[in-house]
Write a protein that holds these residues in place. Structure first.
Motif, PDB file in Angstrom:
ATOM      1  N   VAL A 223       0.837  -1.205   0.000  1.00  0.00           N
ATOM      2  CA  VAL A 223       0.000   0.000   0.000  1.00  0.00           C
ATOM      3  C   VAL A 223       0.875   1.259   0.000  1.00  0.00           C
ATOM      4  N   GLY A 224       1.915   1.260   0.826  1.00  0.00           N
ATOM      5  CA  GLY A 224       2.804   2.416   0.864  1.00  0.00           C
ATOM      6  C   GLY A 224       3.481   2.657  -0.466  1.00  0.00           C
ATOM      7  N   GLY A 225       3.930   1.593  -1.141  1.00  0.00           N
ATOM      8  CA  GLY A 225       4.573   1.753  -2.437  1.00  0.00           C
ATOM      9  C   GLY A 225       3.643   2.336  -3.479  1.00  0.00           C
ATOM     10  N   LEU A 226       2.384   1.872  -3.489  1.00  0.00           N
ATOM     11  CA  LEU A 226       1.422   2.372  -4.473  1.00  0.00           C
ATOM     12  C   LEU A 226       1.080   3.835  -4.214  1.00  0.00           C
ATOM     13  N   ARG A 227       0.840   4.187  -2.971  1.00  0.00           N
ATOM     14  CA  ARG A 227       0.466   5.575  -2.660  1.00  0.00           C
ATOM     15  C   ARG A 227       1.642   6.538  -2.860  1.00  0.00           C
ATOM     16  N   ALA A 228       2.823   6.129  -2.442  1.00  0.00           N
ATOM     17  CA  ALA A 228       3.986   6.999  -2.635  1.00  0.00           C
ATOM     18  C   ALA A 228       4.295   7.169  -4.121  1.00  0.00           C
ATOM     19  N   GLY A 229       4.122   6.113  -4.913  1.00  0.00           N
ATOM     20  CA  GLY A 229       4.352   6.211  -6.350  1.00  0.00           C
ATOM     21  C   GLY A 229       3.387   7.157  -7.040  1.00  0.00           C
ATOM     22  N   ALA A 230       2.217   7.374  -6.429  1.00  0.00           N
ATOM     23  CA  ALA A 230       1.234   8.319  -6.968  1.00  0.00           C
ATOM     24  C   ALA A 230       1.432   9.734  -6.423  1.00  0.00           C
ATOM     25  N   GLY A 231       2.503   9.948  -5.644  1.00  0.00           N
ATOM     26  CA  GLY A 231       2.781  11.280  -5.123  1.00  0.00           C
ATOM     27  C   GLY A 231       2.089  11.604  -3.821  1.00  0.00           C
ATOM     28  N   ARG A 232       1.502  10.604  -3.155  1.00  0.00           N
ATOM     29  CA  ARG A 232       0.805  10.829  -1.884  1.00  0.00           C
ATOM     30  C   ARG A 232       1.680  10.354  -0.731  1.00  0.00           C
ATOM     31  N   VAL A 233       1.539  11.018   0.417  1.00  0.00           N
ATOM     32  CA  VAL A 233       2.312  10.648   1.605  1.00  0.00           C
ATOM     33  C   VAL A 233       1.573   9.546   2.349  1.00  0.00           C
ATOM     34  N   PHE A 234       2.273   8.460   2.669  1.00  0.00           N
ATOM     35  CA  PHE A 234       1.680   7.323   3.383  1.00  0.00           C
ATOM     36  C   PHE A 234       2.291   7.246   4.772  1.00  0.00           C
ATOM     37  N   ARG A 235       1.420   7.193   5.775  1.00  0.00           N
ATOM     38  CA  ARG A 235       1.879   7.119   7.166  1.00  0.00           C
ATOM     39  C   ARG A 235       1.319   5.874   7.821  1.00  0.00           C
ATOM     40  N   VAL A 236       2.103   5.286   8.711  1.00  0.00           N
ATOM     41  CA  VAL A 236       1.669   4.126   9.472  1.00  0.00           C
ATOM     42  C   VAL A 236       2.295   4.237  10.858  1.00  0.00           C
ATOM     43  N   PRO A 237       1.608   3.817  11.916  1.00  0.00           N
ATOM     44  CA  PRO A 237       2.187   3.925  13.258  1.00  0.00           C
ATOM     45  C   PRO A 237       3.519   3.180  13.346  1.00  0.00           C
ATOM     46  N   ALA A 238       4.533   3.862  13.864  1.00  0.00           N
ATOM     47  CA  ALA A 238       5.870   3.272  13.993  1.00  0.00           C
ATOM     48  C   ALA A 238       6.658   4.074  15.027  1.00  0.00           C
ATOM     49  N   ILE A 239       7.737   3.486  15.490  1.00  0.00           N
ATOM     50  CA  ILE A 239       8.628   4.186  16.424  1.00  0.00           C
ATOM     51  C   ILE A 239       9.345   5.293  15.660  1.00  0.00           C
ATOM     52  N   PRO A 240       9.295   6.535  16.139  1.00  0.00           N
ATOM     53  CA  PRO A 240       9.890   7.666  15.367  1.00  0.00           C
ATOM     54  C   PRO A 240      11.412   7.731  15.531  1.00  0.00           C
TER      55      PRO A 240
END
Length: 377
Positions: A356-373
């Motif tokens: 999902v992140g690869g598809l959204r980032a490839g379309a120019g959109r920022v993808f966020r998911v909960p993670a340790i910063p």
């Protein structure tokens, strides 16, 4: 619009769109990209204004001249100080501090570059919505003075030319406009009485045909200057712009898609490798700016989070396996397999997140998911 694939930098004393006559003065141009030097100049409090070259809804970026020059001086000082950088920096500052060239505002025309940047997300033809989104991304990338200065020391040798403008200050621009938004011409004066016939003049050579105007551009009230791009005298000893072969950054989902390395059938090791490589590739996107930098940071944080949880869950599984099996004689998959089941579920989530992140980032959109910063910039 007819494309020359350039970004254009002008000096203006008026604000486009406020009903006054705007008289842009040429400063510099760059082909195939918006160089970092231009973005830094516009970074203190940039704002959107109507383009002085293209018809609405195309917009340009306006910034304060003096604040922009001060920001560029700090940025140039922070770059790796090679001999070329010092020469190119001197050329930029000599031009920008020239009293006859200074003004109240800097105007960055990015319409042509944004049309190229919007192509990957458009269905065959770039429309107003795609251009508006591309402009918002560009404006957000420009408006971070301190980030530009903090990351300047890490500029690679191949990026130093566009980071300084490569000495091409000032330039004769492809679009050399006269005044725009000018007031209507005054009414014609009454005809004068006929003059006595004048002697027949000597034959004159035929005038040159008018310079054709690009489609969608404002008409130029004065003839355009001859195009001497690439043949300008090297006033400061700088070479022609080497950045002409550098394409503008395009959206990429690579940092996220690297996470699919976890599917390699080497249990646990492939999970660790995918998380670490995601972090490495993601951090490499910082210099690209905009959505690419944000997606790279988010992918790096997720990759390291997945790698860390993999280590904790796998170690926990073997501790539980040997402890319970040895001390209490517990048999069967549960509860011994509880921890490793959690890891399998986490890995499934990781694969879905990567896709999902690869598809959204490839379309120019920022993808966020909960993670340790782990990374915050």
């Amino acid at each position: 619009m007819r494309m020359a694939n350039r970004s254009y930098l002008y000096v203006v004393d008026e604000v486009p769109g406020e009903g006054t006559t705007v008289r842009p003065r040429a400063l510099a141009e760059w082909k195939w990209a918006v160089p970092d030097a231009y973005r830094v100049l516009l970074s203190p409090a940039p704002r959107a204004v109507p383009s002085t070259i293209w018809d609405p809804p195309v917009q340009a970026v306006l910034g304060d001249y003096d604040a922009g020059v001060a920001a560029l001086e700090r940025y140039l000082d922070a770059l790796p100080q090679t001999e070329e950088v010092r020469e190119w920096s001197r050329a930029a500052l000599v031009a920008l501090h020239d009293p006859q060239r200074r003004g109240r505002h800097l105007l960055l025309e990015v319409g042509e570059i944004l049309e190229i940047a919007a192509l990957p997300g458009a269905d065959g033809e770039v429309g107003d919505a795609e251009l508006a989104q591309a402009f918002e991304r560009e404006l957000a990338e420009v408006a971070r003075t301190e980030w530009w200065i903090e990351t300047a020391p890490g500029t690679t040798s191949k990026d130093l030319a566009q980071a300084t403008g490569a000495g091409a200050w000032p330039s004769v621009l492809y679009f050399q406009p006269g005044p725009v938004d000018a007031a209507p011409a005054p009414a014609a004066a009454p005809p004068a009485p006929p003059a006595p016939p004048a002697p027949t003049p000597a034959p004159q050579p035929a005038p040159m045909p008018p310079t054709p105007q690009p489609s969608g551009a404002h008409p130029q009230p004065y003839p355009a200057l001859p195009q001497t791009y690439g043949a300008l005298p090297q006033t400061y000893g700088a070479p022609p712009q080497p950045g002409y072969a550098v394409p503008p950054p395009a959206p990429t989902g690579t940092p996220w898609l690297i996470g699919l390395l976890a599917l390699v059938p080497i249990p646990f090791l492939s999970a660790l490798v995918s998380g670490i490589v995601m972090a490495s590739v993601g951090r490499g996107q910082r210099r690209r700016g905009g959505p690419n930098a944000e997606n790279g940071r988010n992918a790096a944080n997720w990759g390291l989070t997945y790698a860390l949880l993999t280590v904790l869950l796998v170690v926990g599984h073997f501790v539980l396996l040997f402890t319970l099996a040895r001390d209490s004689g517990v048999q069967g998959f549960f509860p011994l397999g509880t921890v490793i089941t959690l890891w399998f579920a986490l890995s499934l989530v990781h694969v879905v997140v990567s896709i999902v992140g690869g598809l959204r980032a490839g379309a120019g959109r920022v993808f966020r998911v909960p993670a340790i910063p782990f990374f915050r910039d």
